[in-house]
Design a protein around this motif. Structure first.
Motif, PDB file in Angstrom:
ATOM      1  N   VAL A  21       0.844  -1.199   0.000  1.00 32.23           N
ATOM      2  CA  VAL A  21       0.000   0.000   0.000  1.00 32.23           C
ATOM      3  C   VAL A  21       0.879   1.248   0.000  1.00 32.23           C
ATOM      4  O   VAL A  21       0.620   2.206  -0.740  1.00 32.23           O
ATOM      5  N   GLU A  22       1.933   1.235   0.790  1.00 32.92           N
ATOM      6  CA  GLU A  22       2.858   2.368   0.853  1.00 32.92           C
ATOM      7  C   GLU A  22       3.534   2.609  -0.506  1.00 32.92           C
ATOM      8  O   GLU A  22       3.567   3.741  -0.992  1.00 32.92           O
ATOM      9  N   VAL A  23       4.040   1.558  -1.115  1.00 32.24           N
ATOM     10  CA  VAL A  23       4.726   1.690  -2.402  1.00 32.24           C
ATOM     11  C   VAL A  23       3.743   2.129  -3.484  1.00 32.24           C
ATOM     12  O   VAL A  23       4.072   2.988  -4.317  1.00 32.24           O
ATOM     13  N   LEU A  24       2.552   1.566  -3.482  1.00 23.88           N
ATOM     14  CA  LEU A  24       1.532   1.975  -4.457  1.00 23.88           C
ATOM     15  C   LEU A  24       1.226   3.458  -4.354  1.00 23.88           C
ATOM     16  O   LEU A  24       1.094   4.141  -5.370  1.00 23.88           O
ATOM     17  N   SER A  25       1.100   3.968  -3.141  1.00 23.26           N
ATOM     18  CA  SER A  25       0.764   5.383  -2.980  1.00 23.26           C
ATOM     19  C   SER A  25       1.908   6.278  -3.457  1.00 23.26           C
ATOM     20  O   SER A  25       1.672   7.386  -3.925  1.00 23.26           O
ATOM     21  N   THR A  51       5.085   0.081  -9.255  1.00 28.14           N
ATOM     22  CA  THR A  51       5.176  -0.840  -8.126  1.00 28.14           C
ATOM     23  C   THR A  51       5.709  -2.185  -8.604  1.00 28.14           C
ATOM     24  O   THR A  51       5.234  -2.731  -9.598  1.00 28.14           O
ATOM     25  N   THR A  52       6.705  -2.683  -7.891  1.00 26.95           N
ATOM     26  CA  THR A  52       7.271  -4.002  -8.193  1.00 26.95           C
ATOM     27  C   THR A  52       7.392  -4.786  -6.888  1.00 26.95           C
ATOM     28  O   THR A  52       7.433  -4.203  -5.806  1.00 26.95           O
ATOM     29  N   ALA A  77      -4.702   5.247  -5.293  1.00 27.64           N
ATOM     30  CA  ALA A  77      -3.693   4.409  -5.953  1.00 27.64           C
ATOM     31  C   ALA A  77      -4.006   2.932  -5.733  1.00 27.64           C
ATOM     32  O   ALA A  77      -3.917   2.121  -6.663  1.00 27.64           O
ATOM     33  N   LEU A  78      -4.389   2.589  -4.517  1.00 25.18           N
ATOM     34  CA  LEU A  78      -4.742   1.198  -4.230  1.00 25.18           C
ATOM     35  C   LEU A  78      -6.011   0.799  -4.966  1.00 25.18           C
ATOM     36  O   LEU A  78      -6.095  -0.298  -5.518  1.00 25.18           O
ATOM     37  N   ALA A  79      -6.995   1.680  -4.987  1.00 24.36           N
ATOM     38  CA  ALA A  79      -8.265   1.372  -5.650  1.00 24.36           C
ATOM     39  C   ALA A  79      -8.052   1.033  -7.120  1.00 24.36           C
ATOM     40  O   ALA A  79      -8.559   0.022  -7.616  1.00 24.36           O
ATOM     41  N   GLY A  80      -7.295   1.854  -7.826  1.00 25.58           N
ATOM     42  CA  GLY A  80      -7.018   1.578  -9.231  1.00 25.58           C
ATOM     43  C   GLY A  80      -6.206   0.311  -9.407  1.00 25.58           C
ATOM     44  O   GLY A  80      -6.430  -0.471 -10.339  1.00 25.58           O
TER      45      GLY A  80
END
Length: 191
Positions: A32-36, A43-44, A111-114
């Motif tokens: 979640v942190e990396v996605l944001s 994100t990888t 970011a997480l939602a998408g």
């Protein structure tokens, strides 16, 4: 009533020890942190593993792909969401509350939602497994709201929910609009 999966003891690939469960918890939080910070394309698994303080190979022990990891984040949020409580015995209000709760699980994290929308469309076998688990859980919650004899209505609500969340994940609707649209559809369908 089906048994809920303990999110701290089991991942989609295997049962976990306490130490392994902690590693999975750190990986899902780091995702979640990396996605944001990086967005879905950036994100990888490598970045998530580094943010979680574990090796990339260790991360791949638990998650076969970033899609699998992101789908796991959604799954964990879904099963951790408390049962919907409706004061009145109104089944329409109960259905609306279930749909609203599920549609708002990632609403505050664009970011997480998408990413969830993209991830859940993946072909990874572990993602396919999670799609089934997520579908079963949502069907169970809708069944509790409507009653077991409403399989056709539940199927219609599932299609409405899936399509509405896809629109939200693509950015065509806000998640509040998704919840409002689902409420309007459910009220119309259920009279």
């Amino acid at each position: 009533m089906s048994e809920q999966v303990s999110t701290n003891r089991e991942a989609t690939r295997r049962r976990l020890t306490e130490k392994q469960a902690d590693t999975v918890d750190r990986l899902t939080a780091a995702a979640v942190e990396v996605l944001s910070r990086e967005g879905y394309p950036g994100t990888t698994i490598r970045l998530v593993a580094a943010a979680a303080g574990v090796g990339t190979a260790t991360a791949y022990t638990y998650f076969s792909s970033k899609e699998h990891l992101i789908a796991e984040v959604f799954w964990r949020r879904l099963v951790a969401a408390p049962p919907v409580r409706v004061d009145e015995a109104d089944r329409v209000a109960h259905v609306v509350a279930v749909l609203r709760q599920v549609s708002m699980l990632v609403a505050d994290e664009p970011a997480l939602a998408g990413a969830v929308s993209s991830a859940l469309l993946g072909a990874d076998p572990d993602v396919k497994h999670l799609r089934v688990c997520i579908g079963i859980e949502i069907r169970r919650r809708l069944g509790e709201a409507l009653g077991s004899g409403e399989q056709e209505t539940i199927a219609i609500l599932e299609v409405l929910y899936s399509g509405a969340l896809l629109h939200g994940g693509m950015g065509h609707l806000s998640y509040e609009q998704v919840a409002d649209l689902l409420e309007a559809c459910a009220r119309r369908l259920l009279g």
